[in-house]
Design a protein around this motif. Structure first.
Motif: not given
Length: 370
Positions: A148, A169, A172, A195, A198, A248
């Motif tokens: 991430i 994140v 979500r 995106c 996630v 996430s």
């Protein structure tokens, strides 16, 4: 004997046996630590205050609000000799300010030393099997902070926006991610990639290829390599069932710097297990090496145990109406308990629930009153 133990006690027995099988040894901590340990490492603590009090020698002490911090401070791995410990402890903090301070019961383990792919895979496997010990359906969701952070790093945003993006994140919140990126001038493929990451969820073994496709730099490459190796270890242990990829999941505490994971069981209100890799905590304490571990939050299982109350107060209610002497009563109780029964002695029936009711006569014999 199992009838006498509560479900939590039986669970702790199972977890201790599980952890011992893989070379983890019990570790018992004091309820107290010097307050300076927590004051100097607040960023590594979960939410909630610290209960403090003056010691008899004038030091300011604290009821421990966290187990991992105490272990990291008090234990040190040697080259080639990692520390493997497990525990069941209570910590004291206020996760909900409205409810005030609470005693939070935990069981878990910590690995300190050279945390290679096998060691991390072993810890994740033990986390999955810990959830299986709780009974019923479970899910262990794993993520990697390096992946991430690598995707966010590719956006070219500043530290403040990075922190906000991590929060989005975790929730979500795709809308918030796009809005933060737009305000920061980030656009195009890097935004869409974040995106997509996630929204990714499902069995980890089925999503590794998607991770490889989204990798953009050396940080994400390292993360994919670690996740792939850990998945291989889980597969060898036959422990992939219920293990999902969920990017996430981000760090609840600042010390997680790589692998992170959370565990859930049906019927519990929130995650009952959390863990990950926290090398940066060791570094802050002036120690080298790696560390990975997890905790099972036993207090969150109370709702699951509400329907698990013992059906009977004891196996046998033994009525002694004073016709038999104390030696005869003791001999009868010994006979019953040696046979595996649990026994309550009374002078009359009264209340309570028992599998059967016996009376001891003047000669020491047992008569059924059922």
């Amino acid at each position: 004997m199992d009838e006498i133990l509560t479900r939590e006690e039986r669970l702790l027995q199972s977890l201790r046996a599980l952890y011992s099988k893989y070379g983890y040894r019990p570790y018992r901590m004091s309820k107290f630590e010097e307050y300076d340990l927590y004051a100097n490492n607040r960023s590594f603590l979960p939410a909630g205050g610290v209960i403090t009090f003056p010691d008899t020698n004038g030091r300011l002490m604290a009821l421990k609000p966290d187990v991992t911090l105490s272990i990291a401070k008090n234990l040190t791995a040697r080259p080639g000799e990692p520390v493997r410990v497990y525990y069941d402890e209570s910590v004291y903090r206020a996760p909900d300010r409205q409810l005030g301070f609470q005693e939070i019961t935990q069981a878990g383990l910590e690995y300190l030393g050279e945390a290679d792919a096998y060691a991390m895979g072993e810890v994740v496997m033990l986390a999955a099997r810990s959830l299986a010990c709780l009974g019923g359906e479970y899910a262990l969701d794993i993520s990697h902070m390096g992946f991430i952070n690598g995707l966010i790093g590719a956006l070219g945003v500043d530290e403040h926006v990075r922190v906000e993006l991590l929060r989005a994140v975790s929730g979500r919140n795709i809308h918030a991610i796009r809005e933060l990126c737009a305000r920061s001038g980030a656009q195009g493929a890097p935004v869409e990639r974040l995106c997509r990451a996630v929204g990714l969820y499902g069995p980890v073994c089925e999503n590794l290829e998607a991770l490889r496709d989204m990798s953009v730099n050396s940080e994400t490459e390292r993360a994919v390599g670690e996740m792939s190796a850990i998945t291989g270890v889980l597969e060898s242990f036959g422990a992939l069932e219920g293990v999902n990829l969920d990017l996430s999941i981000t760090s609840d505490m600042d010390y997680y710097n790589g692998l992170v994971f959370k565990g859930y069981v049906a019927g519990a209100p929130s995650a009952v297990l959390s863990g990950g890799r926290y090398d940066s905590l060791l570094s802050k304490l002036g120690k080298s090496g790696a560390a990975v571990g997890f905790a099972v939050y036993l207090n969150l299982l109370e709702r699951l145990y509400e329907s698990d109350a013992p059906e009977y107060d004891a196996g046998v209610l033994l009525i002694n109406d004073s016709t038999a002497g104390p030696r005869a009563v003791a001999a009868a109780v010994k006979q019953l308990t040696d046979g595996g029964e649990s026994v309550v002695v009374r002078s009359a029936a009264g209340g309570g629930k028992f599998r059967r009711t016996l009376r001891i006569n003047a000669e020491g014999g047992l008569e059924s009153l059922d």
